[in-house]
Design a protein around this motif. Structure first.
Motif, PDB file in Angstrom:
ATOM      1  N   PRO A 171       1.011  -1.156   0.011  1.00  0.00           N
ATOM      2  CA  PRO A 171      -0.069   0.069  -0.179  1.00  0.00           C
ATOM      3  C   PRO A 171       0.907   1.235   0.005  1.00  0.00           C
ATOM      4  N   LYS A 172       1.865   1.326  -0.684  1.00  0.00           N
ATOM      5  CA  LYS A 172       2.990   2.484  -0.736  1.00  0.00           C
ATOM      6  C   LYS A 172       2.132   3.617  -1.585  1.00  0.00           C
ATOM      7  N   PHE A 173       1.239   3.173  -2.313  1.00  0.00           N
ATOM      8  CA  PHE A 173       0.764   4.103  -3.262  1.00  0.00           C
ATOM      9  C   PHE A 173      -0.784   4.461  -2.799  1.00  0.00           C
ATOM     10  N   SER A 174      -1.171   4.382  -1.350  1.00  0.00           N
ATOM     11  CA  SER A 174      -2.483   4.539  -1.048  1.00  0.00           C
ATOM     12  C   SER A 174      -3.341   5.572  -1.026  1.00  0.00           C
ATOM     13  N   ILE A 175      -2.670   6.667  -1.550  1.00  0.00           N
ATOM     14  CA  ILE A 175      -3.044   7.757  -1.907  1.00  0.00           C
ATOM     15  C   ILE A 175      -3.183   8.250  -3.066  1.00  0.00           C
ATOM     16  N   CYS A 176      -2.711   7.421  -3.949  1.00  0.00           N
ATOM     17  CA  CYS A 176      -2.736   7.558  -5.377  1.00  0.00           C
ATOM     18  C   CYS A 176      -4.154   7.471  -5.950  1.00  0.00           C
ATOM     19  N   PRO A 177      -4.782   8.343  -6.536  1.00  0.00           N
ATOM     20  CA  PRO A 177      -6.140   8.235  -6.994  1.00  0.00           C
ATOM     21  C   PRO A 177      -6.446   7.166  -8.069  1.00  0.00           C
ATOM     22  N   SER A 178      -5.359   7.078  -9.009  1.00  0.00           N
ATOM     23  CA  SER A 178      -5.628   6.198 -10.162  1.00  0.00           C
ATOM     24  C   SER A 178      -5.498   4.732  -9.604  1.00  0.00           C
ATOM     25  N   ILE A 179      -4.712   4.404  -8.753  1.00  0.00           N
ATOM     26  CA  ILE A 179      -4.441   3.171  -7.994  1.00  0.00           C
ATOM     27  C   ILE A 179      -5.877   2.735  -7.357  1.00  0.00           C
ATOM     28  N   ILE A 180      -6.271   3.635  -6.478  1.00  0.00           N
ATOM     29  CA  ILE A 180      -7.514   3.605  -5.569  1.00  0.00           C
ATOM     30  C   ILE A 180      -8.536   3.255  -6.613  1.00  0.00           C
ATOM     31  N   MET A 181      -8.710   4.146  -7.776  1.00  0.00           N
ATOM     32  CA  MET A 181      -9.824   3.986  -8.553  1.00  0.00           C
ATOM     33  C   MET A 181      -9.822   2.483  -9.363  1.00  0.00           C
ATOM     34  N   SER A 182      -8.927   2.145  -9.884  1.00  0.00           N
ATOM     35  CA  SER A 182      -8.357   0.765 -10.354  1.00  0.00           C
ATOM     36  C   SER A 182      -9.037  -0.279  -9.474  1.00  0.00           C
ATOM     37  N   MET A 183      -8.549  -0.235  -8.133  1.00  0.00           N
ATOM     38  CA  MET A 183      -8.862  -1.233  -7.184  1.00  0.00           C
ATOM     39  C   MET A 183     -10.294  -1.224  -6.807  1.00  0.00           C
ATOM     40  N   LEU A 184     -10.856   0.011  -7.021  1.00  0.00           N
ATOM     41  CA  LEU A 184     -12.398   0.217  -6.680  1.00  0.00           C
ATOM     42  C   LEU A 184     -13.157  -0.409  -7.974  1.00  0.00           C
ATOM     43  N   SER A 185     -12.746  -0.135  -9.068  1.00  0.00           N
ATOM     44  CA  SER A 185     -13.291  -0.741 -10.433  1.00  0.00           C
ATOM     45  C   SER A 185     -13.423  -2.289 -10.345  1.00  0.00           C
ATOM     46  N   ASN A 186     -12.108  -2.761  -9.972  1.00  0.00           N
ATOM     47  CA  ASN A 186     -12.214  -4.322  -9.704  1.00  0.00           C
ATOM     48  C   ASN A 186     -13.079  -4.657  -8.846  1.00  0.00           C
ATOM     49  N   LEU A 187     -13.171  -4.103  -7.519  1.00  0.00           N
ATOM     50  CA  LEU A 187     -13.929  -4.674  -6.234  1.00  0.00           C
ATOM     51  C   LEU A 187     -15.257  -4.575  -6.656  1.00  0.00           C
ATOM     52  N   LEU A 188     -15.778  -3.176  -7.344  1.00  0.00           N
ATOM     53  CA  LEU A 188     -17.381  -3.158  -7.687  1.00  0.00           C
ATOM     54  C   LEU A 188     -17.700  -3.993  -8.806  1.00  0.00           C
ATOM     55  N   HIS A 189     -16.813  -4.400  -9.599  1.00  0.00           N
ATOM     56  CA  HIS A 189     -17.119  -5.045 -11.076  1.00  0.00           C
ATOM     57  C   HIS A 189     -17.886  -4.087 -11.926  1.00  0.00           C
ATOM     58  N   ALA A 190     -17.270  -2.737 -12.045  1.00  0.00           N
ATOM     59  CA  ALA A 190     -17.598  -1.499 -12.577  1.00  0.00           C
ATOM     60  C   ALA A 190     -16.251  -1.181 -13.481  1.00  0.00           C
ATOM     61  N   PRO A 191     -16.074  -1.774 -14.674  1.00  0.00           N
ATOM     62  CA  PRO A 191     -14.917  -1.357 -15.346  1.00  0.00           C
ATOM     63  C   PRO A 191     -14.846   0.147 -16.012  1.00  0.00           C
ATOM     64  N   ILE A 192     -13.852   0.689 -15.747  1.00  0.00           N
ATOM     65  CA  ILE A 192     -13.718   2.297 -15.915  1.00  0.00           C
ATOM     66  C   ILE A 192     -12.924   2.416 -17.256  1.00  0.00           C
ATOM     67  N   LEU A 193     -13.847   2.740 -18.339  1.00  0.00           N
ATOM     68  CA  LEU A 193     -13.196   2.755 -19.816  1.00  0.00           C
ATOM     69  C   LEU A 193     -12.314   4.017 -19.898  1.00  0.00           C
ATOM     70  N   HIS A 194     -12.585   5.062 -19.382  1.00  0.00           N
ATOM     71  CA  HIS A 194     -11.858   6.127 -19.372  1.00  0.00           C
ATOM     72  C   HIS A 194     -11.408   6.692 -18.220  1.00  0.00           C
ATOM     73  N   MET A 195     -10.403   6.318 -17.610  1.00  0.00           N
ATOM     74  CA  MET A 195      -9.864   6.518 -16.353  1.00  0.00           C
ATOM     75  C   MET A 195      -9.222   8.160 -16.432  1.00  0.00           C
ATOM     76  N   PRO A 196      -9.973   8.714 -15.469  1.00  0.00           N
ATOM     77  CA  PRO A 196      -9.686  10.292 -15.404  1.00  0.00           C
ATOM     78  C   PRO A 196      -8.321  10.331 -14.681  1.00  0.00           C
ATOM     79  N   CYS A 197      -7.635  11.612 -14.551  1.00  0.00           N
ATOM     80  CA  CYS A 197      -6.429  11.872 -14.091  1.00  0.00           C
ATOM     81  C   CYS A 197      -6.853  12.912 -12.895  1.00  0.00           C
TER      82      CYS A 197
END
Length: 110
Positions: A1-27
């Motif tokens: 969890p070195k990158f626990s405050i990195c928005p793109s990493i958290i969003m990727s994990m949430l996408s996987n957990l919630l079964h909601a693929p993000i087609l256009h990952m915002p920055c």
């Protein structure tokens, strides 16, 4: 969890957990509850994802003990530790956890 405050990493994990693929990952520089909910609401309703799911195109392990759940929980726990610092990292950790909790509450209400 070195990158626990990195928005793109958290969003990727949430996408996987919630079964909601993000087609256009915002920055985003930081995660805010409203923007995070808006991204997941917009992407989760995408027609191509719904069609792919109904055709059996997306397969996920629904076991709650799978690695992504544990990894996200570890990141949130690390953010709780970082939140005690009165600096930019502490603020990002608090904001990240608030946004994640708001998203989970919002998605649970669906």
């Amino acid at each position: 969890p070195k990158f626990s405050i990195c928005p793109s990493i958290i969003m990727s994990m949430l996408s996987n957990l919630l079964h909601a693929p993000i087609l256009h990952m915002p920055c985003f520089a930081t995660l805010e509850p409203k923007q995070l909910c808006d991204v997941f609401d917009a992407e989760s309703d995408a027609v191509e994802l719904i069609n792919s799911e109904t055709q059996g195109g997306l397969r996920y392990n629904s076991d709650p003990s799978c690695g992504i759940f544990a990894l996200l929980a570890e990141c949130l726990g690390r953010n709780i530790q970082l939140a005690s610092y009165d600096n930019e990292t502490g603020k990002k950790a608090r904001d990240t956890n608030k946004a994640v909790l708001q998203l989970l509450s919002h998605r649970h209400a669906f």
